[in-house]
Design a protein around this motif. Structure first.
Motif, mmCIF file in Angstrom:
data_model
loop_
_atom_site.group_PDB
_atom_site.id
_atom_site.type_symbol
_atom_site.label_atom_id
_atom_site.label_comp_id
_atom_site.label_asym_id
_atom_site.label_seq_id
_atom_site.Cartn_x
_atom_site.Cartn_y
_atom_site.Cartn_z
ATOM 1 N N LYS A 92 0.852 -1.197 0.000
ATOM 2 C CA LYS A 92 0.000 0.000 0.000
ATOM 3 C C LYS A 92 0.893 1.255 0.000
ATOM 4 C CE LYS A 92 -4.137 -1.978 1.343
ATOM 5 N NZ LYS A 92 -4.044 -3.151 0.444
ATOM 6 N N ILE A 93 0.501 2.238 -0.776
ATOM 7 C CA ILE A 93 1.301 3.461 -0.888
ATOM 8 C C ILE A 93 1.245 4.238 0.429
ATOM 9 C CG2 ILE A 93 1.482 5.694 -2.063
ATOM 10 C CD1 ILE A 93 0.411 4.240 -4.567
ATOM 11 N N ARG A 94 2.426 4.561 0.937
ATOM 12 C CA ARG A 94 2.499 5.286 2.213
ATOM 13 C C ARG A 94 3.061 6.687 2.035
ATOM 14 N NH1 ARG A 94 -1.202 3.559 4.690
ATOM 15 N NH2 ARG A 94 -1.290 1.308 4.897
ATOM 16 N N PHE A 95 3.794 6.864 0.944
ATOM 17 C CA PHE A 95 4.387 8.179 0.728
ATOM 18 C C PHE A 95 4.590 8.419 -0.779
ATOM 19 C CE2 PHE A 95 8.286 10.631 -0.100
ATOM 20 C CZ PHE A 95 7.911 11.838 0.456
ATOM 21 N N VAL A 96 4.254 9.621 -1.227
ATOM 22 C CA VAL A 96 4.507 10.013 -2.614
ATOM 23 C C VAL A 96 5.093 11.421 -2.539
ATOM 24 C CG1 VAL A 96 3.464 10.443 -4.852
ATOM 25 C CG2 VAL A 96 2.510 8.685 -3.383
ATOM 26 N N ASN A 97 6.219 11.639 -3.192
ATOM 27 C CA ASN A 97 6.821 12.975 -3.021
ATOM 28 C C ASN A 97 6.122 14.031 -3.881
ATOM 29 O OD1 ASN A 97 7.904 12.473 -5.534
ATOM 30 N ND2 ASN A 97 9.964 13.163 -4.992
ATOM 31 N N TYR A 156 -3.923 8.771 -3.259
ATOM 32 C CA TYR A 156 -3.043 7.605 -3.421
ATOM 33 C C TYR A 156 -2.688 6.903 -2.128
ATOM 34 C CZ TYR A 156 -2.846 9.653 -7.929
ATOM 35 O OH TYR A 156 -3.222 10.143 -9.132
ATOM 36 N N LEU A 157 -2.691 7.676 -1.062
ATOM 37 C CA LEU A 157 -2.266 7.068 0.201
ATOM 38 C C LEU A 157 -3.170 5.877 0.528
ATOM 39 C CD1 LEU A 157 -1.230 10.001 2.521
ATOM 40 C CD2 LEU A 157 0.175 8.501 1.120
#
Ligand code: ADP
Length: 783
Positions: free
Chosen positions: A458-463, A477-478
């Motif tokens: 699962k996405i936890r961080f996207v810059n 997205y998170l």
């Protein structure tokens, strides 16, 4: 009355039978007999007087019933039996029946018996309760009734000779009682008793002891008993007995030993307590005592000892207190933790760290209602003034019968270290949080697209760059699985690469298209690296991606150009090649060496050019997916032999050795596999500037065939060994620049092998040579 007084004076000197007749003699003399049933003394028959003389002078208690009215006479010795305030002295000279009313029914038949039969009676220790001392008393008598005759030789009275045996009987009874009590005590305590008489050497044992020692009867030779003492204890017991029987010992005997009891499987432990008795010559005449089976007691004591050792050795805080909170016991560990020297007159509350006291008090109070609590609590070390943490477990102990609380207890582990670790962990967590914050900051400013997933993908961080790139908010997205903006056509290719990598938690590289904020799809190249904690725990991936769209487009242009150029080149080169062959054939016999050499060189270069063009063509075919296989069954060994021959013809200076494996047929594209072999052998030749040896080998197993091409040339650096199968990769170095090439041969080779579902690889050491291999599955065609 005057008459009586006169009589009295008269009597004083006249009645010698009353002389020295004691108190009773005086009383008889003083009594006015005129009004009595026996009449005045002067009228008494001689036989009565004689009888009274005997009675009064006897020191034996005597009583006389005289005449038909059974008048009572008795002597001084009899008097005590009448007690104080009772029949004496009124009974003297009166009718027996009037004074012995309470026992008349017992003695009258005896009197009658004597009066009628003239025979004496004998009664021993008979209970005849009489009235004396103001009450009816139980009095025991041993007595004889015997007849007394008068002058006419008829029975005129009954002699009673008697002894009161009350005291005797009572003390006998007392003795019996105490014997009974002793017997009861011996039985209740399950004691064995013994009595040994050294003079006769007889050892007397009670029933229980006989049973324990397996004795044949109550009186035995002491040695029989001695044999039942457990062997290791025997000597000790013997010495103790011998010592007790010496006068200096004072006779004491107290010893614990084991015996072999036949009624028990195990040896029993016995405590013997006794003593020896000595006569005035200091000789022992008796040795007796009791034995007690203390096996259970000894075991319990042992258990108790063990338990207290455990408690004493334990490093937990163990303690006990009275229901009113006074400390009754603390184990050494507890004392040390508290820094106390003594616990007398101290209360539970004094153990607790003052700050925690209100909480502690509540808990203790609770214990009176509930039986248990467990709570983290700070106690106080009195010496250092420092608190320490306990997992404080409180237990209330209840009396089994009354169910009332009889005490409080605690066994509490010291959790100081645990608490310390907890604090450290908390600190570490905050540090991690800190470093994560820092990472996000850096990541947000990095010129790469950075994304982080957790262990579930699962996405936890996207810059920030990603957010800007896609143009939607981070929130979308998170927590989701992937970016939703991937080009649908690339999803399969993406999953093909990433799914196995995720499963193995391996690094991956993948290229795919993503829809940008402006709606255009852009190629990105992504690298994913798994993240692990220090102890190897998988935490997810960190992905970094770059927009490679422009490069990708340029590459495409290049591919198009190469495809086109090679195609356009093919026709003229083929025609040059044809003409060269024709010229070579024509001038084969010519003596013009320059012409011949020139033709040879042109031919060789044309070959290189043709192979290069065909490689380029293959390359563009691969790009467009046009490289197709024509599968057939053929003899692989045969093919290898042909190609080795061909290569040797062109490079006669090389010695190529073929080790032929057992087996031959494969199902593959003959032409393409030929191309692979030529490629590998040409490389082996090309990259062996000094060595002239090349080995090729085929090996068949049930499922596949493996072909190795080994050379002893320049070798390949470890880190490049994987990369050489990539497009346009060439090892860089002094050596390599001297070898012409584009770095596409191995790329095509590996593509061909992969299309056959085979594998390809290399083992090489720089400077020592390379060993290229490929495998093909030995799969039969379906008919
Ligand atoms: P090239 O046309 O450069 O030979 P290849 O794809 O055949 O292209 O090989 C790629 C690179 O792999 C070469 O440039 C060379 O550095 C290395 N290589 C291939 N075969 C060998 C070999 N047998 N010995 C040492 N290096 C080799």
């Amino acid at each position: 009355m005057g008459n009586a007084r006169m009589n009295h004076t008269k009597v004083g000197g006249q009645y010698p039978f009353l002389k020295k007749g004691g108190e009773m003699g005086e009383l008889i003399r003083a009594k006015n007999w005129a009004n009595t049933l026996v009449g005045p003394i002067d009228d008494w028959p001689q036989s009565l007087k004689t009888a009274l003389s005997i009675l009064l002078h006897s020191k034996f208690p005597k009583f006389l019933f005289w005449g038909p009215d059974l008048i009572c006479f008795y002597n001084d010795a009899f008097r005590p039996s009448l007690g104080k305030d009772g029949k004496h002295p009124a009974m003297l000279g009166e009718k027996g029946e009037d004074y012995w009313g309470e026992i008349w029914h017992i003695i009258k038949p005896l009197i009658d018996q004597v009066l009628t039969d003239g025979e004496a009676t004998w009664s021993e220790d008979q209970l005849i309760p009489i009235y004396r001392n103001g009450a009816i008393e139980n009095v025991y008598w041993t007595f004889s009734y015997s007849p007394i005759s008068d002058e006419t030789n008829t029975v005129a009275g009954v002699w009673v000779t008697c002894i009161e045996t009350t005291q005797n009987i009572l003390s006998k009874q007392k003795l019996e009682d105490s014997k009974d009590q002793l017997h009861f005590a011996v039985e209740a305590a399950k004691l064995g008793t013994w009595d040994y008489q050294p003079q006769t050497n007889v050892f007397r044992a009670n029933k229980r002891l006989q049973q324990w020692f397996n004795l044949p009867g109550p009186d035995v030779d002491p040695n029989i008993a001695y044999q039942m003492v457990d062997e290791p204890d025997r000597d000790r017991v013997r010495k103790a007995i011998e010592w007790s029987m010496q006068y200096e010992s004072g006779g004491e005997y107290d010893i614990t030993y084991k015996i072999i009891r036949l009624d028990s499987d195990e040896k029993r432990t016995i405590r013997a307590i006794g003593r020896s008795w000595f006569n005035e010559n200091k000789e022992v005449y008796r040795f007796n005592g009791i034995l007690q089976d203390v096996t259970d007691q000894v075991l319990a004591e042992k258990e108790n000892k063990l338990l207290s050792t455990i408690v004493a050795q334990s490093n937990e805080f163990i303690g006990m207190a009275s229901p009113d909170n006074y400390v009754k016991y603390l184990n050494p560990a507890a004392m040390k933790m508290l820094g106390w020297d003594d616990y007398k007159n101290r209360k539970i509350e004094e153990c607790v760290y003052p700050e925690d006291l209100p909480k502690a008090k509540k808990l203790i109070k609770k214990l009176l209602k509930q039986d248990y609590f467990s709570q983290e609590m700070r106690f106080l070390n009195e010496k250092t003034g420092e608190p320490f943490w306990l997992q404080w477990n409180g237990i209330s102990i209840r009396d089994e019968k009354t169910n009332k609380i009889s005490g409080l207890a605690t066994t509490s582990p010291n959790i100081e270290e645990h608490k310390h670790a907890e604090a450290q962990l908390r600190e570490a967590f905050s540090k991690v949080e800190e470093s994560e914050k820092r990472f996000r900051k850096v990541a947000d400013h990095a010129p790469v697209l950075i994304m982080m997933t957790d262990d579930e993908g699962k996405i936890r961080f996207v810059n920030k760059l990603w957010i800007d790139f896609i143009g939607t908010s981070l929130k979308q997205y998170l927590g989701s699985d992937t970016l939703k903006n991937m080009h649908p056509e690339d999803e399969d290719a993406y999953n093909f690469i990433c799914t196995p990598a995720f499963a193995r938690k391996e690094e991956y590289r993948v290229e795919y298209r993503v829809r940008r904020f402006d709606g255009n799809y852009r190629w990105i190249s992504e690298i994913g690296v798994p993240r692990f904690t220090e102890d190897g725990h998988f935490e997810g991936y960190i992905n970094a991606a770059m927009d490679i769209h422009d490069i990708k487009m340029q590459e495409h242009q290049k591919d198009l150009f190469i495809g086109m150029a090679s195609h356009e080149l093919k026709t003229p080169v083929t025609s040059i090649k044809g003409y060269t062959q024709v010229l070579k054939a024509r001038y084969e016999e010519s003596e013009d060496e320059l012409l011949k050499n020139s033709l040879e060189i042109i031919d060789k270069q044309i070959r290189v050019l043709t192979s290069l063009i065909s490689d380029l063509l293959d390359l563009s075919k691969m790009k467009t997916g046009g490289l197709e296989l024509n599968m057939e069954i053929f003899d692989l060994n045969e093919l290898i032999k042909n190609i080795v021959q061909e290569i040797t013809l062109i490079n006669p200076e090389f010695e190529i050795k073929f080790s032929e494996g057992k087996g031959k047929n494969v199902f593959a594209d003959r032409e393409r596999i030929g191309q692979v072999l030529i490629n590998l052998l040409n490389n082996a030749v090309k990259y062996s500037p000094r060595s002239r040896r090349i080995e090729i080998e085929s090996a068949f197993t049930a499922k596949k065939v493996k072909v190795n091409v080994r050379d002893y040339g320049i070798g390949i650096n470890k880190e490049n060994q994987k990369k050489i199968f990539n497009r346009f990769f060439r090892e860089e170095g002094k050596d390599e620049t001297t070898f012409p090439g584009f770095g596409i041969g191995l790329y095509i080779t590996s593509d061909i092998i992969k299309k056959h579902n085979g594998t390809i690889g290399v083992n090489s050491t720089k400077g020592e040579g390379s060993d290229f291999y490929f495998t093909l599955p030995l799969q039969q065609p379906k008919t």
